[in-house]
Motif scaffolding. Structure first.
Motif, PDB file in Angstrom:
ATOM      1  N   SER A   1      30.167   8.493 -14.690  1.00  0.00           N
ATOM      2  CA  SER A   1      31.128   7.478 -15.141  1.00  0.00           C
ATOM      3  C   SER A   1      32.282   7.358 -14.147  1.00  0.00           C
ATOM      4  O   SER A   1      32.957   8.345 -13.852  1.00  0.00           O
ATOM      5  N   PHE A   2      32.515   6.148 -13.674  1.00  0.00           N
ATOM      6  CA  PHE A   2      33.643   5.891 -12.774  1.00  0.00           C
ATOM      7  C   PHE A   2      34.959   6.026 -13.525  1.00  0.00           C
ATOM      8  O   PHE A   2      35.976   6.368 -12.932  1.00  0.00           O
ATOM      9  N   GLU A   3      34.940   5.777 -14.834  1.00  0.00           N
ATOM     10  CA  GLU A   3      36.151   5.913 -15.651  1.00  0.00           C
ATOM     11  C   GLU A   3      36.625   7.363 -15.687  1.00  0.00           C
ATOM     12  O   GLU A   3      37.822   7.636 -15.697  1.00  0.00           O
ATOM     13  N   LEU A   4      35.676   8.297 -15.705  1.00  0.00           N
ATOM     14  CA  LEU A   4      36.024   9.715 -15.773  1.00  0.00           C
ATOM     15  C   LEU A   4      36.322  10.303 -14.406  1.00  0.00           C
ATOM     16  O   LEU A   4      37.181  11.167 -14.262  1.00  0.00           O
ATOM     17  N   SER A   5      35.594   9.863 -13.399  1.00  0.00           N
ATOM     18  CA  SER A   5      35.747  10.419 -12.057  1.00  0.00           C
ATOM     19  C   SER A   5      35.369   9.390 -11.005  1.00  0.00           C
ATOM     20  O   SER A   5      34.251   8.883 -10.993  1.00  0.00           O
ATOM     21  N   GLU A   6      36.314   9.092 -10.097  1.00  0.00           N
ATOM     22  CA  GLU A   6      36.053   8.145  -9.021  1.00  0.00           C
ATOM     23  C   GLU A   6      35.437   8.834  -7.806  1.00  0.00           C
ATOM     24  O   GLU A   6      35.117   8.170  -6.815  1.00  0.00           O
ATOM     25  N   PHE A   7      35.290  10.144  -7.882  1.00  0.00           N
ATOM     26  CA  PHE A   7      34.645  10.880  -6.796  1.00  0.00           C
ATOM     27  C   PHE A   7      33.196  10.424  -6.671  1.00  0.00           C
ATOM     28  O   PHE A   7      32.427  10.479  -7.637  1.00  0.00           O
ATOM     29  N   ASN A   8      32.823   9.959  -5.483  1.00  0.00           N
ATOM     30  CA  ASN A   8      31.486   9.394  -5.281  1.00  0.00           C
ATOM     31  C   ASN A   8      30.537  10.478  -4.778  1.00  0.00           C
ATOM     32  O   ASN A   8      30.608  10.910  -3.624  1.00  0.00           O
ATOM     33  N   ARG A   9      29.635  10.892  -5.661  1.00  0.00           N
ATOM     34  CA  ARG A   9      28.717  11.971  -5.308  1.00  0.00           C
ATOM     35  C   ARG A   9      27.602  11.529  -4.368  1.00  0.00           C
ATOM     36  O   ARG A   9      26.850  12.360  -3.882  1.00  0.00           O
ATOM     37  N   ALA A  10      27.504  10.231  -4.126  1.00  0.00           N
ATOM     38  CA  ALA A  10      26.490   9.749  -3.176  1.00  0.00           C
ATOM     39  C   ALA A  10      27.016   9.751  -1.741  1.00  0.00           C
ATOM     40  O   ALA A  10      26.252   9.923  -0.802  1.00  0.00           O
ATOM     41  N   THR A  11      28.327   9.560  -1.584  1.00  0.00           N
ATOM     42  CA  THR A  11      28.884   9.448  -0.233  1.00  0.00           C
ATOM     43  C   THR A  11      29.881  10.549   0.112  1.00  0.00           C
ATOM     44  O   THR A  11      30.107  10.834   1.292  1.00  0.00           O
ATOM     45  N   GLN A  12      30.482  11.188  -0.893  1.00  0.00           N
ATOM     46  CA  GLN A  12      31.520  12.174  -0.623  1.00  0.00           C
ATOM     47  C   GLN A  12      31.076  13.611  -0.864  1.00  0.00           C
ATOM     48  O   GLN A  12      31.582  14.530  -0.207  1.00  0.00           O
ATOM     49  N   ALA A  13      30.164  13.796  -1.791  1.00  0.00           N
ATOM     50  CA  ALA A  13      29.732  15.151  -2.129  1.00  0.00           C
ATOM     51  C   ALA A  13      28.758  15.682  -1.072  1.00  0.00           C
ATOM     52  O   ALA A  13      27.762  15.041  -0.763  1.00  0.00           O
ATOM     53  N   LYS A  14      29.072  16.855  -0.520  1.00  0.00           N
ATOM     54  CA  LYS A  14      28.172  17.504   0.448  1.00  0.00           C
ATOM     55  C   LYS A  14      27.441  18.613  -0.282  1.00  0.00           C
ATOM     56  O   LYS A  14      28.047  19.570  -0.749  1.00  0.00           O
ATOM     57  N   ARG A  15      26.147  18.473  -0.367  1.00  0.00           N
ATOM     58  CA  ARG A  15      25.331  19.408  -1.139  1.00  0.00           C
ATOM     59  C   ARG A  15      24.172  19.937  -0.285  1.00  0.00           C
ATOM     60  O   ARG A  15      23.772  19.328   0.709  1.00  0.00           O
ATOM     61  N   GLN A  16      23.633  21.080  -0.724  1.00  0.00           N
ATOM     62  CA  GLN A  16      22.462  21.639  -0.035  1.00  0.00           C
ATOM     63  C   GLN A  16      21.223  20.817  -0.381  1.00  0.00           C
ATOM     64  O   GLN A  16      20.919  20.621  -1.552  1.00  0.00           O
ATOM     65  N   PRO A  17      20.497  20.339   0.637  1.00  0.00           N
ATOM     66  CA  PRO A  17      19.311  19.521   0.346  1.00  0.00           C
ATOM     67  C   PRO A  17      18.123  20.327  -0.144  1.00  0.00           C
ATOM     68  O   PRO A  17      17.168  19.773  -0.685  1.00  0.00           O
ATOM     69  N   GLY A  18      18.134  21.647   0.046  1.00  0.00           N
ATOM     70  CA  GLY A  18      17.005  22.472  -0.377  1.00  0.00           C
ATOM     71  C   GLY A  18      15.716  22.050   0.311  1.00  0.00           C
ATOM     72  O   GLY A  18      15.694  21.716   1.499  1.00  0.00           O
ATOM     73  N   SER A  19      14.641  22.007  -0.473  1.00  0.00           N
ATOM     74  CA  SER A  19      13.327  21.692   0.098  1.00  0.00           C
ATOM     75  C   SER A  19      13.223  20.274   0.634  1.00  0.00           C
ATOM     76  O   SER A  19      12.283  19.954   1.366  1.00  0.00           O
ATOM     77  N   ALA A  20      14.181  19.416   0.279  1.00  0.00           N
ATOM     78  CA  ALA A  20      14.175  18.056   0.811  1.00  0.00           C
ATOM     79  C   ALA A  20      14.372  18.056   2.323  1.00  0.00           C
ATOM     80  O   ALA A  20      14.090  17.057   2.995  1.00  0.00           O
ATOM     81  N   PHE A  21      14.831  19.197   2.885  1.00  0.00           N
ATOM     82  CA  PHE A  21      15.018  19.280   4.339  1.00  0.00           C
ATOM     83  C   PHE A  21      13.731  19.658   5.079  1.00  0.00           C
ATOM     84  O   PHE A  21      13.604  19.419   6.288  1.00  0.00           O
ATOM     85  N   LYS A  22      12.772  20.210   4.377  1.00  0.00           N
ATOM     86  CA  LYS A  22      11.573  20.751   5.038  1.00  0.00           C
ATOM     87  C   LYS A  22      10.809  19.741   5.894  1.00  0.00           C
ATOM     88  O   LYS A  22      10.318  20.089   6.972  1.00  0.00           O
ATOM     89  N   PRO A  23      10.657  18.476   5.475  1.00  0.00           N
ATOM     90  CA  PRO A  23       9.926  17.541   6.334  1.00  0.00           C
ATOM     91  C   PRO A  23      10.480  17.449   7.759  1.00  0.00           C
ATOM     92  O   PRO A  23       9.718  17.233   8.716  1.00  0.00           O
ATOM     93  N   PHE A  24      11.767  17.658   7.928  1.00  0.00           N
ATOM     94  CA  PHE A  24      12.357  17.562   9.263  1.00  0.00           C
ATOM     95  C   PHE A  24      12.006  18.787  10.117  1.00  0.00           C
ATOM     96  O   PHE A  24      11.961  18.701  11.340  1.00  0.00           O
ATOM     97  N   VAL A  25      11.740  19.908   9.459  1.00  0.00           N
ATOM     98  CA  VAL A  25      11.246  21.082  10.179  1.00  0.00           C
ATOM     99  C   VAL A  25       9.854  20.782  10.740  1.00  0.00           C
ATOM    100  O   VAL A  25       9.557  21.061  11.908  1.00  0.00           O
ATOM    101  N   TYR A  26       9.012  20.172   9.928  1.00  0.00           N
ATOM    102  CA  TYR A  26       7.640  19.887  10.357  1.00  0.00           C
ATOM    103  C   TYR A  26       7.603  18.748  11.382  1.00  0.00           C
ATOM    104  O   TYR A  26       6.732  18.726  12.261  1.00  0.00           O
TER     105      TYR A  26
END
Length: 600
Positions: A436-461
């Motif tokens: 909810s933008f009403e509760l939090s304007e923090f944009n988790r798509a563009t501002q939040a830095k998170r660990q990608p986990g296994s989503a990073f593996k294709p770049f290893v291969y």
């Protein structure tokens, strides 16, 4: 006879003396105030504060930015009857005078002297040119000095601007109430019409407003508004702009229409990203005052789906963790309590705060903040997860009305984001940055830095294939132990299944997301080469050469990770995520283009 001549002689001498005194005072005043007068040359290149407008890819209004809501209209596109109405109401000699109307000034002086003794309303003698000077170059200070400055500047301006240019400034700048600056904004706000669609009685009403918009508010002071509008119609007739037949328009009612613009009211996170990007590109002044036309990449259909999927997904996931309790329990009726002031509603248009006032087995009788009564069935599909919870009279909670049935809601503790990108152009088609933008304007798509986990593996291969490995290359899936140094435990990564599978084709490592195969492959080709690949895909900024990075322990934003996957789909060709496709200035000139054409 001689007495009469002497009196006449004295009168002429006194008159000449008074004229000399007045002339001397005028010269002195001009000498004194001329250096203090603001420059009027800026009116030649005057740029009124305009509204910037942002549109979706399918042409709906997404957002607008302004200090004064104004839509600029060139004088050659303003209907003649609208011009004539304002001239009749404000300055019937506009096309004849030199910026001031001396006869009107003399008349106003004598009239106001009389009115002052009889407690009647004062009258003005300002021309349209003087109003332009006051609005754009001077203040609203009430003083003789300011009035003299206004008259001097009005005369000067008439020498550098023609009548059409002065009218254009006036009609686009004047405040007409309802938050409307200029005739175009007023036409929309009062009648939901463009200026070319206005009828004669509507035109006359707008022309009635400049003196005191609040005194002629068509909602709160309807009779005053009708009287003033009819006065304008009468003046238009007296000045020869309309025939007697049009005076019948005095009998027409004044119908105000709520302004309606086909606007996409969702996508708050997307809107804010666009606003920030425009602010960085063009600055505050251009964004809020220069009337930019902005086209974005958002696909409204996909955005609605993304919002729904994210919100419902977070709600359903949160339900698995159980009921966290009510917002409060109060004995007074909710409509009488100040509790609502302290409750932040994540979706004011969908959710409402309800209070239990009666309980009958699995049926809760509730009342909302508007005093509306309803019932909640705990045995319904959407509420049965709460069937074992104990509720009490006075409990307060959120609920949402869906298909005539109330569903109890609670704000999830978890959060998330969704990004949808066209992999061939980089256009961001949908973006939801949180619950909810009403509760939090923090944009988790563009501002939040998170660990990608296994989503990073294709770049290893991918890095491995760049080094000559193939999908059929065998990689050992076996225990792997790393000594981290004195006093530290050994690092022993494992597969999700805690099993080992021996020699396996490299493609299996991707398909089954095998941690041990990925670690061993990373150690063999070297982390630097993997980081080079990550940087090629624009996700290596927050990563280092620790081996754990190959399992996704680095940091990345969702937008960057989605863009990296889009480049894989695009055959490895580079793309850049873009929310804005093009920007035009107020004249229609393109000043920014982000379009990438697809090749068939």
């Amino acid at each position: 006879m001689n007495l009469m001549l002497n009196l006449l002689k004295k009168f002429l001498i006194l008159g000449a003396f008074l004229i000399f005194i007045c002339f001397s005072m005028l010269i002195y005043f001009l000498w004194k105030v001329s250096p203090e007068l603001p420059s009027y040359n800026e009116l030649k290149s005057y740029n009124p504060s305009l509204t910037s407008r942002v549109f979706t890819s399918d042409g709906l209004l997404l957002d607008k930015y302004f200090i004064q809501e104004r839509i600029f209209v060139p004088i050659n596109r303003i209907p003649k009857n609208l011009i004539y109405a304002f001239i009749s109401a404000e300055d019937k000699k506009f096309f004849e005078h030199i910026g001031i109307d001396p006869l009107a000034i003399i008349r106003a002086v004598f009239t106001n002297i009389v009115n002052n003794f009889s407690n009647k309303k004062m009258i003005g003698a300002s021309t349209i040119t003087q109003q332009v000077v006051k609005n754009l170059l001077l203040t609203n200070e009430v003083s003789l000095e300011r009035k003299f400055k206004e008259m001097i500047l009005a005369v000067r301006i008439e020498n550098i601007l023609n009548k059409e240019q002065i009218l254009e400034l006036y009609l686009n700048d004047i405040y007409l109430g309802y938050g409307s600056y200029g005739i175009a904004a007023a036409s929309l706000n009062y009648f939901n019409k463009s200026i070319n669609e206005l009828t004669l009685e509507e035109v006359a009403f707008l022309a009635a407003l400049p003196k005191a918009p609040n005194n002629y508010n068509p909602i709160t002071k309807y009779s005053n508004a009708i009287e003033r509008r009819n006065w304008v119609l009468q003046k238009m007739y007296e000045n020869g702009y309309i025939s007697a037949a049009y005076l019948q328009y005095k009998n027409k009612p004044l119908i105000v229409q709520d302004r309606y613009e086909e606007q996409f009211k969702e996508a708050n996170y997307f809107k804010e990203e666009v606003r920030k990007e425009l602010y960085d590109l063009f600055g505050k002044q251009a964004l809020y005052e220069q009337g930019l036309i902005v086209k974005t990449s958002i696909n409204t259909k996909l955005q609605k789906i993304a919002d729904h999927v994210l919100i419902s997904g977070l709600i359903n996931q949160d339900k698995k963790n159980g009921w966290k309790g009510v917002l409060a329990n109060i004995q007074k009726l909710i409509i009488e309590d100040d509790l609502l002031k302290n409750i932040k509603n994540p979706f004011p248009d969908k959710w409402a705060v309800y209070q239990i006032n009666k309980i009958s087995e699995l049926i809760l009788e509730v009342i909302n903040s508007k005093g509306e009564h309803n019932t909640i069935d705990l045995s319904s599909d959407d509420n049965k997860w709460l069937i074992k919870e104990k509720f009490n009279i006075g409990d307060v909670f959120f609920a949402e009305l869906i298909a005539d049935q109330l569903t109890i809601r609670q704000i999830p503790k978890i959060n998330g984001a969704i990004v949808v990108i066209d992999p061939h152009t980089g256009k961001v088609l949908a973006l939801s940055g949180g619950f909810s933008f009403e509760l939090s304007e923090f944009n988790r798509a563009t501002q939040a830095k998170r660990q990608p986990g296994s989503a990073f593996k294709p770049f290893v291969y991918i890095a491995a294939m760049k080094e000559g490995y193939t999908p059929a290359t065998l990689i050992l899936d076996a225990p792997y132990v790393v000594d981290q140094g004195p006093g530290l435990p050994k690092w022993k990564p494992s597969n999700y299944t805690d099993k080992f599978y021996g020699l396996s084709p490299m493609r299996t490592g991707v398909e089954k997301s095998r941690n041990l195969m990925t670690i061993r492959l990373s150690d063999k080709i070297g982390m630097e080469k993997i980081l080079d690949t990550a940087r090629d895909f624009k996700i290596g900024k927050y990563m280092n050469n620790n081996l754990s990075m190959s399992l996704g322990s680095g940091l990345v934003t969702l937008l960057d990770l989605t863009n990296a996957y889009a480049m894989i789909v695009n055959g490895g060709k580079e793309i850049n995520p873009s929310l804005i496709t093009s920007v035009y200035d107020k004249t229609g000139k393109q000043i920014l283009i982000n379009e990438i054409k697809k090749c068939n």
